[in-house]
Design a protein around this motif. Structure first.
Motif, PDB file in Angstrom:
ATOM      1  N   ASN A  11      64.131  73.173  26.463  1.00 56.30           N
ATOM      2  CA  ASN A  11      63.923  73.849  25.419  1.00 56.30           C
ATOM      3  C   ASN A  11      64.937  74.312  24.823  1.00 56.30           C
ATOM      4  OD1 ASN A  11      60.972  73.549  25.944  1.00 56.30           O
ATOM      5  ND2 ASN A  11      61.073  74.781  27.334  1.00 56.30           N
ATOM      6  N   GLY A  12      66.377  74.073  25.350  1.00 49.28           N
ATOM      7  CA  GLY A  12      67.466  74.551  24.515  1.00 49.28           C
ATOM      8  C   GLY A  12      67.774  76.051  25.118  1.00 49.28           C
ATOM      9  N   ASN A  13      67.317  76.517  26.309  1.00 48.45           N
ATOM     10  CA  ASN A  13      67.752  77.926  26.489  1.00 48.45           C
ATOM     11  C   ASN A  13      68.515  77.690  27.941  1.00 48.45           C
ATOM     12  OD1 ASN A  13      65.616  79.048  25.158  1.00 48.45           O
ATOM     13  ND2 ASN A  13      64.128  78.258  26.460  1.00 48.45           N
ATOM     14  N   ARG A  44      64.943  65.416  23.124  1.00 51.64           N
ATOM     15  CA  ARG A  44      63.611  65.674  24.365  1.00 51.64           C
ATOM     16  C   ARG A  44      63.072  64.222  24.547  1.00 51.64           C
ATOM     17  NH1 ARG A  44      63.504  71.182  22.707  1.00 51.64           N
ATOM     18  NH2 ARG A  44      63.033  70.529  20.743  1.00 51.64           N
ATOM     19  N   LYS A  45      63.164  63.376  23.626  1.00 53.92           N
ATOM     20  CA  LYS A  45      62.480  61.799  23.701  1.00 53.92           C
ATOM     21  C   LYS A  45      63.269  61.159  24.707  1.00 53.92           C
ATOM     22  CE  LYS A  45      60.923  57.987  21.165  1.00 53.92           C
ATOM     23  NZ  LYS A  45      62.007  57.147  21.137  1.00 53.92           N
ATOM     24  N   LEU A  46      64.648  61.382  24.293  1.00 53.55           N
ATOM     25  CA  LEU A  46      65.727  60.546  25.563  1.00 53.55           C
ATOM     26  C   LEU A  46      65.413  61.334  26.798  1.00 53.55           C
ATOM     27  CD1 LEU A  46      68.276  58.876  26.320  1.00 53.55           C
ATOM     28  CD2 LEU A  46      69.523  60.640  25.464  1.00 53.55           C
ATOM     29  N   MET A  47      65.282  62.235  27.105  1.00 55.23           N
ATOM     30  CA  MET A  47      64.887  63.094  28.221  1.00 55.23           C
ATOM     31  C   MET A  47      63.734  62.530  28.952  1.00 55.23           C
ATOM     32  SD  MET A  47      66.623  66.937  28.123  1.00 55.23           S
ATOM     33  CE  MET A  47      65.808  67.578  26.629  1.00 55.23           C
ATOM     34  N   ASP A  48      62.689  62.426  28.117  1.00 54.94           N
ATOM     35  CA  ASP A  48      61.393  61.951  28.537  1.00 54.94           C
ATOM     36  C   ASP A  48      61.815  60.446  29.136  1.00 54.94           C
ATOM     37  OD1 ASP A  48      60.337  64.606  28.046  1.00 54.94           O
ATOM     38  OD2 ASP A  48      59.296  63.834  26.068  1.00 54.94           O
ATOM     39  N   GLU A  49      62.141  59.802  28.161  1.00 54.49           N
ATOM     40  CA  GLU A  49      62.595  58.455  28.738  1.00 54.49           C
ATOM     41  C   GLU A  49      63.486  58.238  29.782  1.00 54.49           C
ATOM     42  OE1 GLU A  49      61.726  56.296  24.183  1.00 54.49           O
ATOM     43  OE2 GLU A  49      63.874  56.207  25.118  1.00 54.49           O
ATOM     44  N   MET A  50      64.313  59.041  30.095  1.00 57.97           N
ATOM     45  CA  MET A  50      65.267  58.927  31.278  1.00 57.97           C
ATOM     46  C   MET A  50      64.398  59.283  32.493  1.00 57.97           C
ATOM     47  SD  MET A  50      68.842  60.658  29.991  1.00 57.97           S
ATOM     48  CE  MET A  50      69.224  60.954  31.748  1.00 57.97           C
ATOM     49  N   LEU A  51      63.559  60.346  32.329  1.00 63.00           N
ATOM     50  CA  LEU A  51      62.500  60.793  33.544  1.00 63.00           C
ATOM     51  C   LEU A  51      61.702  59.629  34.008  1.00 63.00           C
ATOM     52  CD1 LEU A  51      62.258  63.520  35.176  1.00 63.00           C
ATOM     53  CD2 LEU A  51      60.069  63.714  33.962  1.00 63.00           C
ATOM     54  N   GLU A  52      60.943  59.002  32.876  1.00 69.23           N
ATOM     55  CA  GLU A  52      60.233  57.882  33.168  1.00 69.23           C
ATOM     56  C   GLU A  52      60.949  56.763  33.930  1.00 69.23           C
ATOM     57  OE1 GLU A  52      58.622  55.976  29.800  1.00 69.23           O
ATOM     58  OE2 GLU A  52      57.016  54.895  31.059  1.00 69.23           O
ATOM     59  N   PHE A  63      65.759  69.225  33.867  1.00 69.88           N
ATOM     60  CA  PHE A  63      66.466  68.728  32.793  1.00 69.88           C
ATOM     61  C   PHE A  63      67.953  69.681  32.751  1.00 69.88           C
ATOM     62  CE2 PHE A  63      62.275  67.830  31.766  1.00 69.88           C
ATOM     63  CZ  PHE A  63      62.065  66.446  31.543  1.00 69.88           C
ATOM     64  N   LEU A  64      69.119  68.735  32.687  1.00 65.81           N
ATOM     65  CA  LEU A  64      70.178  69.450  32.695  1.00 65.81           C
ATOM     66  C   LEU A  64      71.185  69.153  31.448  1.00 65.81           C
ATOM     67  CD1 LEU A  64      71.216  69.450  36.809  1.00 65.81           C
ATOM     68  CD2 LEU A  64      69.870  71.273  35.368  1.00 65.81           C
ATOM     69  N   ILE A  65      71.180  69.821  30.731  1.00 66.36           N
ATOM     70  CA  ILE A  65      72.100  69.610  29.623  1.00 66.36           C
ATOM     71  C   ILE A  65      73.347  70.442  29.515  1.00 66.36           C
ATOM     72  CG2 ILE A  65      72.280  69.729  27.062  1.00 66.36           C
ATOM     73  CD1 ILE A  65      68.954  69.775  27.085  1.00 66.36           C
ATOM     74  N   ASN A  66      74.412  69.627  29.516  1.00 64.93           N
ATOM     75  CA  ASN A  66      75.835  70.179  29.595  1.00 64.93           C
ATOM     76  C   ASN A  66      76.071  71.075  30.994  1.00 64.93           C
ATOM     77  OD1 ASN A  66      76.262  69.285  27.059  1.00 64.93           O
ATOM     78  ND2 ASN A  66      75.941  71.055  25.867  1.00 64.93           N
TER      79      ASN A  66
END
Ligand code: ZN
Length: 174
Positions: free
Chosen positions: A118-120, A29-37, A74-77
């Protein structure tokens, strides 16, 4: 929160295939926040993890036009489950190919499965700019750039110019 450096073409990492993520935790989640910024500051409307040097199947997107009302995705996999036969064409650019644009034709609509912040597990149907953005970013996860969808002549020309401007950039950083 710290900003990440964006990898610029030509760079071999941009041609590598990204690996699926195993779990959604606070580090991710920290990485995702940094990528968004990093994406907002660039500014851009989409960024794949490989563009900040991380070979994981992770994307951040925000196609909202209104700067006051941010609408990050945020798109994971992410996995595309449907692409329409109908196509649309946008003039595409890319944070890893600064200053270069080309018309790219892609399916106008796509359906997508992914894991969220959130992992959903989620699924969405996208069209218009969002559909194009999703396909552009998923291409990154497979080592594909938008210039791979245009003529070789134009592609080679863009890469040559990027190489040249990278060299010029190195010269001033002494
Ligand atoms: Zn891109």
């Amino acid at each position: 929160m710290s900003k990440r450096n964006i990898v610029i073409e030509p760079d071999p990492i941009l041609r590598k295939k990204s690996e699926p993520l195993e779990e959604v935790n606070n580090d991710l989640r920290k990485l995702m926040d940094e990528m968004l910024e990093t994406m907002y500051e660039a500014p851009g409307i989409g960024l794949a993890a490989v563009q900040v040097g991380i070979l994981k199947r992770l994307i951040v997107i925000d196609v909202s036009k209104d700067k006051e009302k941010k609408d990050p995705l945020f798109l994971i996999n992410p996995e595309i489950t449907f692409k329409s036969n109908k196509t649309s064409t946008y003039e595409e650019g890319c944070l890893s190919l600064p200053g270069h644009f080309a018309e790219v034709e892609r399916p106008a609509e796509c359906h997508l499965n992914f894991v969220d912040y959130n992992g959903n597990k989620k699924d969405i149907k996208a069209n218009g700019l969002l559909a194009t953005c999703i396909q552009h970013e998923i291409d990154h996860l497979d080592g594909i750039l938008f210039i791979d969808h245009i003529s070789k002549l134009k592609r080679d020309m863009i890469i040559k110019k990027l190489k040249k401007s990278k060299k010029e950039l190195d010269k001033v950083i002494l």
